[in-house]
Design a protein around this motif. Sequence first.
Motif, PDB file in Angstrom:
ATOM      1  N   LYS A 181       0.815  -1.224   0.000  1.00 47.63           N
ATOM      2  CA  LYS A 181       0.000   0.000   0.000  1.00 47.63           C
ATOM      3  C   LYS A 181       0.845   1.270   0.000  1.00 47.63           C
ATOM      4  CE  LYS A 181      -4.358  -1.462   1.901  1.00 47.63           C
ATOM      5  NZ  LYS A 181      -4.495  -2.051   3.210  1.00 47.63           N
ATOM      6  N   LEU A 182       2.153   1.107  -0.057  1.00 48.03           N
ATOM      7  CA  LEU A 182       3.013   2.293   0.063  1.00 48.03           C
ATOM      8  C   LEU A 182       3.439   2.822  -1.297  1.00 48.03           C
ATOM      9  CD1 LEU A 182       5.245   1.153   3.010  1.00 48.03           C
ATOM     10  CD2 LEU A 182       3.450   2.875   3.012  1.00 48.03           C
ATOM     11  N   PRO A 183       3.573   4.140  -1.392  1.00 48.13           N
ATOM     12  CA  PRO A 183       4.081   4.705  -2.636  1.00 48.13           C
ATOM     13  C   PRO A 183       5.534   4.297  -2.879  1.00 48.13           C
ATOM     14  CG  PRO A 183       3.537   6.448  -1.034  1.00 48.13           C
ATOM     15  CD  PRO A 183       3.285   5.147  -0.374  1.00 48.13           C
ATOM     16  N   LYS A 218      -5.207  10.814  -0.925  1.00 56.35           N
ATOM     17  CA  LYS A 218      -4.439   9.571  -0.821  1.00 56.35           C
ATOM     18  C   LYS A 218      -5.415   8.420  -1.035  1.00 56.35           C
ATOM     19  CE  LYS A 218      -2.253   6.508   2.470  1.00 56.35           C
ATOM     20  NZ  LYS A 218      -3.281   5.461   2.311  1.00 56.35           N
ATOM     21  N   LYS A 219      -5.083   7.610  -2.039  1.00 58.72           N
ATOM     22  CA  LYS A 219      -5.898   6.436  -2.299  1.00 58.72           C
ATOM     23  C   LYS A 219      -4.922   5.294  -2.461  1.00 58.72           C
ATOM     24  CE  LYS A 219     -10.121   5.292  -4.496  1.00 58.72           C
ATOM     25  NZ  LYS A 219     -10.355   4.561  -5.701  1.00 58.72           N
ATOM     26  N   GLY A 220      -4.886   4.410  -1.491  1.00 56.36           N
ATOM     27  CA  GLY A 220      -3.887   3.347  -1.524  1.00 56.36           C
ATOM     28  C   GLY A 220      -2.501   3.942  -1.582  1.00 56.36           C
ATOM     29  N   ALA A 221      -1.741   3.522  -2.599  1.00 60.90           N
ATOM     30  CA  ALA A 221      -0.360   3.994  -2.706  1.00 60.90           C
ATOM     31  C   ALA A 221      -0.244   5.232  -3.591  1.00 60.90           C
ATOM     32  CB  ALA A 221       0.508   2.874  -3.262  1.00 60.90           C
ATOM     33  N   LYS A 222      -1.369   5.759  -4.009  1.00 61.84           N
ATOM     34  CA  LYS A 222      -1.339   6.944  -4.876  1.00 61.84           C
ATOM     35  C   LYS A 222      -1.634   8.181  -4.027  1.00 61.84           C
ATOM     36  CE  LYS A 222      -3.677   8.743  -8.943  1.00 61.84           C
ATOM     37  NZ  LYS A 222      -4.696   8.494  -9.957  1.00 61.84           N
ATOM     38  N   VAL A 223      -0.695   9.102  -4.063  1.00 67.46           N
ATOM     39  CA  VAL A 223      -0.832  10.288  -3.207  1.00 67.46           C
ATOM     40  C   VAL A 223      -0.647  11.548  -4.048  1.00 67.46           C
ATOM     41  CG1 VAL A 223       0.056  11.475  -1.154  1.00 67.46           C
ATOM     42  CG2 VAL A 223       0.142   8.969  -1.269  1.00 67.46           C
ATOM     43  N   ARG A 224      -1.568  12.496  -3.902  1.00 71.39           N
ATOM     44  CA  ARG A 224      -1.452  13.777  -4.612  1.00 71.39           C
ATOM     45  C   ARG A 224      -1.493  14.889  -3.572  1.00 71.39           C
ATOM     46  NH1 ARG A 224       0.079  10.610  -7.542  1.00 71.39           N
ATOM     47  NH2 ARG A 224      -0.782   9.879  -9.509  1.00 71.39           N
ATOM     48  N   GLY A 273       0.923   7.012  12.450  1.00 73.29           N
ATOM     49  CA  GLY A 273       0.403   5.672  12.144  1.00 73.29           C
ATOM     50  C   GLY A 273      -0.962   5.709  11.478  1.00 73.29           C
ATOM     51  N   ASP A 274      -1.273   6.831  10.849  1.00 69.66           N
ATOM     52  CA  ASP A 274      -2.570   6.961  10.188  1.00 69.66           C
ATOM     53  C   ASP A 274      -2.375   6.778   8.675  1.00 69.66           C
ATOM     54  OD1 ASP A 274      -4.926   7.708   9.040  1.00 69.66           O
ATOM     55  OD2 ASP A 274      -5.069   9.651  10.047  1.00 69.66           O
ATOM     56  N   PHE A 275      -2.815   5.629   8.171  1.00 65.73           N
ATOM     57  CA  PHE A 275      -2.623   5.318   6.742  1.00 65.73           C
ATOM     58  C   PHE A 275      -3.947   5.311   5.987  1.00 65.73           C
ATOM     59  CE2 PHE A 275       1.167   3.952   8.800  1.00 65.73           C
ATOM     60  CZ  PHE A 275       2.179   4.234   7.891  1.00 65.73           C
ATOM     61  N   SER A 276      -4.968   5.890   6.597  1.00 64.91           N
ATOM     62  CA  SER A 276      -6.272   5.818   5.941  1.00 64.91           C
ATOM     63  C   SER A 276      -6.291   6.688   4.680  1.00 64.91           C
ATOM     64  CB  SER A 276      -7.370   6.258   6.914  1.00 64.91           C
ATOM     65  OG  SER A 276      -6.964   7.424   7.569  1.00 64.91           O
ATOM     66  N   ASP A 277      -7.150   6.313   3.764  1.00 66.26           N
ATOM     67  CA  ASP A 277      -7.319   7.106   2.551  1.00 66.26           C
ATOM     68  C   ASP A 277      -7.969   8.437   2.905  1.00 66.26           C
ATOM     69  OD1 ASP A 277      -6.190   5.173   1.053  1.00 66.26           O
ATOM     70  OD2 ASP A 277      -8.060   4.387   0.218  1.00 66.26           O
TER      71      ASP A 277
END
Length: 840
Positions: free
Chosen positions: A40-42, A117-123, A146-150
């Motif tokens: 899930k990471l960019p 942020k959607k999954g590993a895609k971040v703008r 530790g917040d990885f939510s979309d």
Amino acid sequence: MRAHWGILGIFVGLVAAEDGLNGWLRYAPLPENLRPSTTKLPSLIVALNTTETSNTPVSVAAKELQAGIQGILGTQLEIATEATNTSIVVGTIAAYSDKYRELNASLLEKDGYWLVKKGAKVRILGQNERGALYGAFEYLSRLARGDFSDVDIVSNPDAPIRWTNEWDNLDGSIERGYAGPSIFFRNGGIVKDLTRVAQYARLLASLGLNGIVVNNVNAKPEMLTEINIDGLGRIADTIRPYGLQLGISLNFASPQLLGGLSTFDPLDSQVVAWWTEKTNKLYKRVPDLAGYLIKASSEGQPGPLTYNRTLADGANLFAKAVEPHGGIVMFRAFVYNHHADWNDWKFDRANAAVEFFKHLDGQFHDNVVVQIKYGPIDFQVREPASPLFANIPNTNMAIELQITQEYLGHQDHLVYIPPLWKEILDFDMRVDSKPSLVRDIVAGRRYKKKLGGYAGVVNVGTNTTWMGSHLALSNLYAYGRLAWNPTQDSKALLEDWTKLTFGHDRSVLDTITKISMESWPAYENYTGNLGIQTLTDILYTHFGPNPASQDGNGWGQWTRADGETIGMDRTVKNGTGNAGQYPPELAAKYENIETTPEELLLWFHHVNYTTRLSTGKTVIQHFYDAHYAGAATAQTFVTEWESLRGKIDTERFEHMLFRLKFQAGHSLVWRDAVNGFYRNLSGIPDELGRVWNHKYRIEAESMQLTGYVPVKVTPSETGSNFTAIVVADPTTGARGEAVATLDVSPGTYDIAINYYDVTDGRAHYGAFLNDEPLLEWIGDLEDKLGHAFSTKLDGHSATRIGIEGVELRKGDVLKIIGVVDGIERAPLDYVSILPAGIVD
Ligand code: GCU
């Protein structure tokens, strides 16, 4: 037996030592259980608006993203030119639209960002470059917590002005700074190495702050010499990549003092020409100079009133000069007469701002912002909101908050201030009987003004903790976040800061949150309650207690305490009329003692000590009880913090433990001094028999003395039984002995020793039990706490050291030896022999 303040250092922490330099931007590795699955990471970072060599907010953002992700997740992301579905794209919305596709960004305002942020895609797209940088910091803050939510959020600042004010002097000292010398200045000029300035800019940018006024409001004209203008240029160049603009404080008399003119009259054509030329020179070197900050005709500073010109004339002089360059003028409302007549019952310093500014409403140029301290006096532990916020609807306004703890314990006391700020920001002034929150007024919303915002007096120093205490940094963090969005909750901000600063251990989070949230109420309790103000020594260093110093002088921080009564009568019917400066709904509320909030009772009303509060207690009994309660809470900060041993790195743990112990001891000094003062003045005993009745104490003057002599302490209430002892011979190396034979039943006791630690001397002390060493210490708080607070025996220097868990029997002999150093004659006040669970 455990040494309270000994050099510990034997404990090896589980966590690497940290000096605090990175503040909340540590990017510490995230614990395994908080990490998402790697898929899930960019994998790449694409930075728009940049070239390989550029040093702009977007390029800073890209580097910060790279370093942050490396630190938090241990993954090295490459900087790339083409976006993929697993990349972070950071840049301005315009650059994104150019390169990829047109986006509808109508919700974005100046300095705002859009974070998707959607999954590993971040703008991360900013309305401008600065916005992109803010968005990058927000994204990183989420990862670090530790917040990885979309997410798909647009965030805009509440107000355009989000500045810090630094009260730094050209010689490197800092007015009301408690963390060492200036990061900006030394020996009359700008420091060569601006590394710390860049690090500071990074911290501020991460909060969305956009301006730094680097020099003291009590400004020196020499700030504007050619060489210093160039130095200021270097500062501006250093902070620019972080989206921060430079502001400078001016000395109103500069045309005379520096320019050699015969006048500084703001309407004199030569003066106007002088400022115009200086301003043009400044803008030549610093084209994006944010503007000027002016303290004029205040506390002895020169200003337009010298020439019978108005404050608006003064402000507009600068407004015209900076206007062609797009600059603004922050003009301080802190103007008052500090030679007021104390015998004049109707005079009130709290009235000054409205008296000086209300009739000028509408006369300030559009690029002038009147900068207003949150309350009518001066950063006290409790004040109502300044009535000026409700009185100049046709003027731009900013609120001035103080992050440096001038009246709140100089960072030697833990005081988390945002709950105080929030009370003011969320306060409804009811202008025209309509909702008029202070935060809406300063944002420009309430009166539809374009400019407005926040000025925070920070005063960081070269100490690696920035503010002098690790926990004090939460105040700076929350200030910046509130300037961006003042609707945020102060406890939530504290929790964010704690996670970023100390990691994810639940007990660390809970404990720091608990003690920080309790700290302002506790401090208010043991310093000054019911709206009486911080009862500190206002004529000296604003640190320890000295209630008498409030009255009988021209400074106007009066309490009007006498043998029977206390409080400022600010009513219209019988007092200073200050209540009447508020809009009608509030005026009526404050005019009437029944409807005045009790925490402001003595701010607005003059009452008898025997007046009953809603609890049924008298005012004086409330004083006694509150001071006992506040100091008792401060004792718990030590035990709470001790529960974190091993969960925080040793360096920061020990640093804070030392300070919290100091606070616990000094809160007792405050408690006893304030209670003793009013006990003496009112003649009314404490119903619970505590005040002046300390059954566990042995007064130093009643010990058997050799080489020591008794001295009276001033103010008297800052010495137990009004008396201390000092070594008779003032020569360095001379010594004295104080001996007591203990009359206790056998058992385990804590021993507390109250002494005075003055500056300019490092006396040595030793405590012995039956000639066996118990504790050795040095009077060196000026080194350990990092700032000087007093050269005399008083409420600033009074302090305590302790030894826990000592086995004692009747007839044991306690001896304290003191050795003189410098002006410090090893002063001692008393010793307390405390059964388990008792603190006194
Ligand atoms: C307080 C403070 C001064 C400061 C002044 C100001 O009075 O003690 O050091 O200069 O405020 O805000 O201008």
